[in-house]
Write a protein that holds these residues in place. Structure first.
Motif, PDB file in Angstrom:
ATOM      1  N   ARG A 138       0.100  -2.287  -2.990  1.00  0.00           N
ATOM      2  CA  ARG A 138       1.222  -1.439  -3.404  1.00  0.00           C
ATOM      3  C   ARG A 138       1.359  -0.227  -2.493  1.00  0.00           C
ATOM      4  NH1 ARG A 138      -0.520  -0.339  -9.284  1.00  0.00           N
ATOM      5  NH2 ARG A 138       1.116   1.255  -9.185  1.00  0.00           N
ATOM      6  N   PHE A 139       0.229   0.338  -2.077  1.00  0.00           N
ATOM      7  CA  PHE A 139       0.267   1.489  -1.182  1.00  0.00           C
ATOM      8  C   PHE A 139       0.929   1.110   0.144  1.00  0.00           C
ATOM      9  CE2 PHE A 139      -1.301   4.377   2.040  1.00  0.00           C
ATOM     10  CZ  PHE A 139      -1.258   5.609   1.420  1.00  0.00           C
ATOM     11  N   THR A 189       8.327   1.920   2.694  1.00  0.00           N
ATOM     12  CA  THR A 189       9.654   2.068   2.096  1.00  0.00           C
ATOM     13  C   THR A 189      10.323   3.349   2.586  1.00  0.00           C
ATOM     14  OG1 THR A 189       8.898   0.937   0.095  1.00  0.00           O
ATOM     15  CG2 THR A 189      10.917   2.216  -0.081  1.00  0.00           C
ATOM     16  N   VAL A 190      11.612   3.294   2.773  1.00  0.00           N
ATOM     17  CA  VAL A 190      12.363   4.477   3.227  1.00  0.00           C
ATOM     18  C   VAL A 190      13.016   5.158   2.029  1.00  0.00           C
ATOM     19  CG1 VAL A 190      14.325   5.265   4.589  1.00  0.00           C
ATOM     20  CG2 VAL A 190      12.796   3.505   5.503  1.00  0.00           C
ATOM     21  N   LEU A 205       4.306  -0.514  13.634  1.00  0.00           N
ATOM     22  CA  LEU A 205       4.879   0.766  14.044  1.00  0.00           C
ATOM     23  C   LEU A 205       3.842   1.830  13.724  1.00  0.00           C
ATOM     24  CD1 LEU A 205       8.522   0.464  12.647  1.00  0.00           C
ATOM     25  CD2 LEU A 205       7.772   0.107  14.994  1.00  0.00           C
ATOM     26  N   LEU A 206       3.319   2.488  14.746  1.00  0.00           N
ATOM     27  CA  LEU A 206       2.310   3.512  14.495  1.00  0.00           C
ATOM     28  C   LEU A 206       2.902   4.625  13.627  1.00  0.00           C
ATOM     29  CD1 LEU A 206       0.714   3.781  18.057  1.00  0.00           C
ATOM     30  CD2 LEU A 206       0.090   2.265  16.158  1.00  0.00           C
ATOM     31  N   SER A 211       3.708 -10.005   5.190  1.00  0.00           N
ATOM     32  CA  SER A 211       4.165  -9.184   4.072  1.00  0.00           C
ATOM     33  C   SER A 211       4.957  -7.998   4.610  1.00  0.00           C
ATOM     34  CB  SER A 211       2.956  -8.675   3.273  1.00  0.00           C
ATOM     35  OG  SER A 211       2.205  -7.769   4.067  1.00  0.00           O
ATOM     36  N   ALA A 212       5.688  -7.349   3.726  1.00  0.00           N
ATOM     37  CA  ALA A 212       6.378  -6.110   4.085  1.00  0.00           C
ATOM     38  C   ALA A 212       5.452  -4.935   3.833  1.00  0.00           C
ATOM     39  CB  ALA A 212       7.652  -5.974   3.252  1.00  0.00           C
ATOM     40  N   GLY A 213       5.650  -3.865   4.573  1.00  0.00           N
ATOM     41  CA  GLY A 213       4.841  -2.677   4.364  1.00  0.00           C
ATOM     42  C   GLY A 213       4.498  -2.010   5.676  1.00  0.00           C
TER      43      GLY A 213
END
Length: 444
Positions: free
Chosen positions: A140-141, A147-148, A311-312, A424-426
């Protein structure tokens, strides 16, 4: 590439040359962090090391983490912990011979157990139920920090995060994480109160015998850095260690085993190296790792193709600068695309192929000096935990291959070589679906 997200200019860096300009040539200009309401809510208003604005506070917090947890001397002190936990892992694998094993979950729990022992003095979430809870918190973190919040870029639309449920999710996760870290700190405070001789707590020269939280509490009491640190700062630093030490390590191991299962010849070559060097030893020890050249090449190739943070962490320019001939104004958010840089055909032959051999006769490394390979970043804001992470990844991967042969778990809908590569997204990229593999006794 220069984009504009609402009122904020956003510079995307996708080449090694431009990354060098940002993280070396103009590192002092690009060393601050873009202020994000998502991180503010989850990470104690950015009072940690990773997200704190560039300045004296950040320097002091980084110094604390490096000296008391991440220095070469401290990493060496934790050798016994790493070896003990990997022995537990190999025993668990041997007990699961010929049965499907969830390696994604196994790596998360193992990385957490090691991190918690060296930083907090004991395991947290070591049993199966708590281990699953921990993995859920980490997932979840990662998802929420990727998330924007539209209000960061279009301030008059900040109310949208109240309507779409983002604020509620952030507050719920922040509360759960804070409860966990508050419990860790309170446990240490009570333990110290119960000591009859408080002088055992105050000797700065004796920090080797204390875990990271004990040291933070000592620094708080003695005010050794020139300004006070409060309970929130302590929990923010714990969160850094917890997330960075667990999530990035488990992600790298997950993708390493994914690529090895997809490339049986590479796995066989690595397995032969590990077993030849280990000989009759029941477990790999850290003295063996320095001889394993192919192991190091495999890990570099995994980090090239699957950097834990594609993306750093976003940076922000504090003054006007010129990057590759382009004028960049102060206040520009900078996204460094480590994923694209690692796959840039101008830097790598057959950039999309998994070929560890490319590193066998190459001096390119990921320690921040070679900008073609920057999974840990570079410059002032480069990750200070590189040594801690790499020796742990090497240790675990070598032991996983030492006493076991592996094959992927076949399942309906699997893609190339029977392995689903969906991500996964994140902010950190895991596999979307757990990596399930079947261990078996080694065939020599």
């Amino acid at each position: 590439m220069l984009l504009r997200f609402g009122s904020v200019p956003v510079l995307v860096i996708s080449s090694a040359h431009a990354a060098l300009d940002v993280m070396k040539t103009h590192d002092n200009i690009f060393s601050s962090r873009f202020k994000s309401s998502v991180f503010d809510k989850l990470v104690y208003n950015c009072k940690d090391v990773v997200l704190a604005p560039y300045g004296e506070y950040w320097r002091q917090m980084k110094s604390i983490c490096v000296i008391h947890l991440l220095s070469s001397k401290k990493v060496q002190c934790f050798q016994k912990v790493r070896e003990e936990e990997t022995m537990i892992l190999t025993k668990k694998i041997q007990e699961s011979y010929c049965s499907p094993m969830n390696l994604s979950e196994t790596f998360t729990v193992l990385a957490n157990d090691i991190l918690c022992r060296v930083a907090f003095g004991r395991k947290y979430g070591g049993d199966e139920e708590n281990g699953k809870k921990l993995k859920e918190l980490l997932t979840r973190f990662a998802q929420l920090t990727g998330t924007v919040d539209i209000g960061d870029y279009i301030p008059w639309l900040s109310w949208v995060s109240c309507v779409n449920g983002l604020n509620t999710k952030l507050e719920k996760l922040a509360k759960e994480l804070d409860d966990l870290f508050e419990g860790i700190v309170e446990e240490h405070v009570n333990h110290l109160k119960n000591k009859s001789n408080t002088s055992d707590y105050g000797d700065v020269q004796d920090t080797d015998s204390k875990d990271f939280v004990d040291v933070l509490l000592w620094i708080q009491r003695e005010n050794t850095i020139g300004f006070p640190i409060d309970r929130v700062t302590i929990k923010a630093l714990i969160l850094d260690m917890f997330i960075a030490g667990t999530d990035t390590t488990s992600t790298t191991l997950e993708w390493a085993m994914t690529e090895l299962l997809r490339h049986p010849k590479v796995m066989k070559k690595l397995r032969n190296e590990v077993r030849t060097i280990a000989g009759d030893k029941s477990n790999i020890i850290e003295e063996d790792l320095g001889k394993m050249k192919y192991l190091k090449a495999v890990i570099k190739e995994v980090l090239r193709l699957h950097p834990p943070l594609p993306l750093l962490m976003p940076r922000e320019s504090v003054k006007d600068a010129n990057v590759r001939g382009y004028d960049i104004t102060a206040g520009t958010q900078v996204l460094i695309n480590a994923w694209a840089i690692g796959r840039d055909p101008d830097s790598w032959e057959e950039a999309e192929e998994f070929k560890p051999e490319r590193f066998l006769n190459s001096c390119i490394d990921f320690k921040g000096h070679d900008f073609q390979l920057i999974p840990f970043g570079a410059g002032r804001r480069g990750c200070p935990g590189i040594h801690f992470a790499t020796i742990l990844i090497e240790m675990i991967l070598a032991n996983v291959l030492h006493k076991c042969d592996w094959k992927p778990m076949p399942y309906r809908g699997a893609k190339e070589h029977g392995i689903d590569l969906t991500e996964s997204a994140g902010i950190s990229v895991h596999r979307k679906f757990p990596l399930i593999a079947i261990p078996s006794p080694p065939r020599f």
